[in-house]
Enzyme design. Structure first.
Site, short mmCIF file in Angstrom:
data_model
loop_
_atom_site.label_atom_id
_atom_site.label_comp_id
_atom_site.label_asym_id
_atom_site.label_seq_id
_atom_site.Cartn_x
_atom_site.Cartn_y
_atom_site.Cartn_z
CD GLU A 97 -2.81 -1.01 2.51
OE1 GLU A 97 -2.65 -0.25 3.20
OE2 GLU A 97 -3.73 -1.57 2.32
NE ARG A 146 -2.68 2.51 4.58
CZ ARG A 146 -2.95 1.63 5.72
NH1 ARG A 146 -2.36 1.62 6.53
NH2 ARG A 146 -4.10 0.90 5.54
CB THR A 190 -0.58 -0.06 8.94
OG1 THR A 190 -1.21 0.34 9.13
CG2 THR A 190 -0.63 -1.28 9.42
CD GLU A 208 -11.39 -2.79 13.15
OE1 GLU A 208 -10.58 -2.43 13.24
OE2 GLU A 208 -12.48 -1.47 13.87
CG ASN A 274 -13.56 2.30 14.73
OD1 ASN A 274 -12.67 1.96 13.40
ND2 ASN A 274 -14.19 0.79 14.94
CG ASP A 316 -15.33 -0.47 11.07
OD1 ASP A 316 -14.24 0.05 11.64
OD2 ASP A 316 -14.81 -1.57 10.12
NE ARG A 343 -14.68 2.84 6.67
CZ ARG A 343 -14.19 1.62 7.47
NH1 ARG A 343 -12.40 2.22 6.98
NH2 ARG A 343 -13.96 0.51 7.86
#
Ligand code: FES
Lengths: 585, 191
Positions: A97, A146, A190, A208, A274, A316, A343
């Protein structure tokens, strides 16, 4: 962790095994000689604030996050003659990514599993490779990276085992290595670090896993921690009263994407994820600063102000993709804006001042049944409770958990003044909220994972949609629909009036006409493309580069669609390759 | 710092009959807690109301989801919860459904596997109907890999590159006992 310089290592092994002839061959081979980079250009604050047109040294090239290159040698006329100049296989699978970063002829790429590779941007030959040795008990919900942050003659890598590592840009040698948080508790990194005034900033993932999100800054020289700001206010801090009980301690708000930066006001804008777990009934209240943008002082980490895109997140819907900074003319006035296609399906236009973030306008850029409107004074979306997940009841909503646009970035062209959005249309989702106890290190979604659905709206004729919007008028200028694929890749715009994007399950990289949306060029690659294309120049020649390497959420959507048996390709091959293109002379 | 493991095990071995469980389990640094399951270990619940209690064959019924378990060095009262790579899934299946590799490792239809997904190392938590077919299978919710415990936990869906490591079991004196160390590699792929 280990540092390997592949070519040198190969020579050493062969010398030991065979003879001095082999060693001689290794030492004199002209191509692919690994080794230190000569004449490396230090990445100074001035260069980051005003990068040369031929370089791509920040996540979106410039601190304002626009994803725009002023290069125009490759343009709408000649892009049809664009061909591969070189490729480089990373030898790694999963989602690639990261943008290929370029600093005066040197390219740095990162891969999943914590590898950094330095390449000659003109020839594709490798200088050095760093491989992180990850702990054997590590688990990776998002096996990806990333990009590295560039500062002076150093690089900064944030790893999935939650460390920040400083490397010597010339050799790949480790200079220091700091533990940021504990990976065993579901904390991981990340993102590409954001570096401002010698402060290396990273934000944690783990929404999460019931973490409490944060952004933290380290001294670029010695790795000393300078400040750490939690994205969920603690007791006694403003905003704490938007939580009840102890929910704030595990309320999510992870900050897993790179922020943007206003150099004039010295303000960093960071997107926040989220609330956790997903159903809002498990964390009553507005839940600041989840699903928000926070404005940080990079010197102290102090939160100057914020804007919450939606309250009591239950879908989420991370809003981690930092807003773009754009000087906008709208409604007869000029102002400094923040632009964020969310989002949550709302295209947000905000005004930034040194003290505040004001709501200006918002509209749905894909179909949603969640919002009944937006309060004009406050910018607070009005929710339809029928489509807000709750405990003990199956609730369906549009768009899906992945939203109207997930983390892949939109771009703003300074030529056309349009915003290009990698949107997903006609997807919906749903689940039944359930009280589930938090077990550190285990997924904590507030629903049975097997209950999570991705559905398609009846009559849908496409899914992925590359959109061009005029933020000054709120009008959609053009759209290109993808009937058989999601669109899950970042967009880049250039002064050659090209809009470049991958993101589809047919493995293509595509170039569109920025003004009309006409498809001008496409090339099938080895795998699917999730990362962002970049434009750069070496010795007077312009190149376009991108990593192709499918995985993570693009693959998850793919699995869900294939399972839904709606005739979509379910087999996108994995494996990372850097592709570099130039116009055939 | 902890004592030298050999010396400790001698000490605890001698005192095993009267040593309290709490005193042995209290030392988080004991290297035996990190050691992979050994022949002769028992299994204890790793979560829920009965956490820490020994699992017996009667706790497992055909058709019920797997129990999450830690191995336990019973002689020394050491629960091997020092590494997440030690967590296992224990389930009772119809012995007639087990393939020829799986049957010899099973104890009256009870089989055990590593709970760590071979893809990217997440815990395998779900027991649900397979994406392809009608049987229930183990599923890792991180990226949807599915494993069939009847067939050596081979991968039946998703990105996982290899089966879950198997842990052979026997029933001895009415207790569920580990018969041999893990067969296969434990943990996710790292490169
Ligand atoms: S870690 Fe289990 S499917 Fe990826």
């Amino acid at each position: 962790m280990t540092i390997t310089s592949t070519a040198v290592k190969t020579c050493a092994v062969k010398k030991w095994l065979l003879s001095s002839t082999v060693a001689f061959t290794c030492l004199t081979a002209p191509a692919a000689v690994a080794g230190p980079i000569e004449n490396y250009s230090p990445v100074t604050p001035a260069r980051l604030e005003n990068p040369e047109p031929g370089n791509w040294m920040l996540y979106r090239r410039t601190y304002d996050g626009q994803g725009y290159s002023p290069l125009n040698q490759i343009n709408t006329t000649n892009v049809k003659n664009m061909v591969p100049a070189w490729t480089f296989a990373t030898g790694v699978i999963e989602g690639h990514e990261a943008p290929p970063l370029v600093n005066n002829g040197v390219m740095f790429i990162t891969t999943p599993m914590g590898q950094v590779i330095a390449l000659n941007a003109k020839t594709g030959d490798q200088y050095w490779r760093y491989k992180r040795e990850l702990p054997e008990d590590l688990f990776q919900l998002h096996p990806t990276n990333r990009g590295v942050g560039l500062w002076q003659d150093k690089l900064y890598l944030a790893t999935t085992d939650d460390h920040l590592v400083a490397l010597d840009a010339k050799t790949g040698k480790v200079l220091w290595d700091k533990k940021v948080q504990d990976y065993k508790k579901g904390q991981y990194l990340t993102l590409m670090p954001l570096i401002v005034d010698g402060k290396v900033m990273v934000g944690g993932s783990g929404g999460e896993f019931g973490v409490r999100g944060y952004v933290v800054a380290y001294d670029a020289e010695d790795g000393k921690e300078l400040w750490r700001t939690f994205t969920i206010p603690g007791e006694g801090e403003p905003g704490h009263d938007t939580w009840s009980g102890d929910d704030w301690k595990s309320g999510g708000g992870s900050a897993w994407m790179t922020g943007t930066y206003d150099k004039d006001t010295k303000t960093v804008y960071w997107g926040v994820g989220n609330a956790a777990p997903w159903p809002g009934g498990m964390h009553p209240g507005d839940n600041l600063y989840t699903s928000s943008v926070i404005a940080l002082d990079p010197a102290t980490g102090k939160i100057k102000t914020h804007f919450q895109y939606h309250q009591n997140d239950s879908w989420d819907w991370d809003e981690v993709d930092a807003p773009m900074l754009v000087d906008l003319q709208r409604d007869g006035r000029s102002f400094k804006s923040l632009i964020h296609p969310g989002r949550d399906a709302i295209f947000w236009v905000l005004e930034r001042t040194p003290e505040r973030i004001n709501y200006v306008n918002g509209w749905n850029f894909v179909h949603t049944d969640v919002w009944k409107g937006i309060e004009p004074e406050t910018g607070r979306p009005i929710v339809d409770p029928e489509h807000k997940p709750t405990l003990g009841k199956r609730v369906d909503f549009c768009p899906s958990l992945w939203g109207g646009k997930d983390w892949p970035s939109a771009a703003y062209s300074q030529n056309t003044r349009f915003v290009y959005v990698p949107a997903n249309e006609n997807f919906c989702g749903g689940f039944t909220g359930e009280k589930v106890p938090l077990v550190p290190g285990q997924l904590w979604l507030g629903t049975k994972p097997e209950d999570i659905g991705l559905t398609v709206r009846p009559g849908a004729d496409h899914f992925g949609e590359l959109q061009a919007w005029d933020p000054a008028t709120g009008k959609k200028v053009w759209a290109h629909n993808f009937p058989k694929s999601q669109l899950f890749g970042s967009v880049t715009a250039t002064a050659g009036d090209l809009v470049l994007v991958g993101g589809t399950n047919d493995r293509m990289l595509r170039a569109f006409h920025a003004k009309t949306g006409e498809l001008l060029w496409e090339q099938k690659t080895n795998s699917g493309i999730m990362g962002m294309p970049v434009a750069y120049e070496v010795d007077g020649t312009q190149y376009i580069a991108v990593q192709s390497g499918w995985g993570v959420d693009a693959q998850r959507i793919q699995d869900a669609l294939a399972k839904g048996n709606i005739g979509l390709e379910d087999n996108v091959p994995q494996g990372g390759v850097v592709w570099v293109f130039a116009v055939k002379k | 710092m902890h004592d030298h493991p050999t010396r400790r095990s001698v000490v605890f071995g001698t005192l095993a009959a009267c040593a309290s469980v709490a005193s042995a389990a209290a030392d988080d640094d004991d290297p035996r807690k990190e050691k992979r399951p050994q022949k002769g270990d028992l299994l204890v619940f790793s979560e829920g109301e009965r956490e820490g209690q020994t699992i017996t064959p009667n706790d497992l019924k055909i058709g019920e989801p797997p129990i999450h378990a830690w191995p336990k060095d019973a002689a020394n009262a050491i629960v091997r919860d020092g590494s997440r790579l030690n967590e296992v899934l224990v389930i009772r299946l119809d012995p007639r459904e087990l393939d020829e590799d799986t049957l010899p490792r099973a104890a009256d239809g009870i089989v055990a596997y590593s709970a760590i997904c071979s893809h990217a190392g997440c815990p395998v938590t779900a027991w649900i109907k397979a994406t392809e077919g009608n049987d229930d299978v183990f599923k890792c919710m991180c990226h949807n890999s599915e494993y069939d415990p009847r067939r050596g936990a081979q991968v039946v869906f998703g990105p996982a590159p290899r089966r879950l490591a198997a842990l052979p079991l026997v029933i001895r004196d009415g207790a569920l006992v580990i018969a041999a160390p893990f067969i296969g590699k434990v943990g996710g792929q790292q490169g």
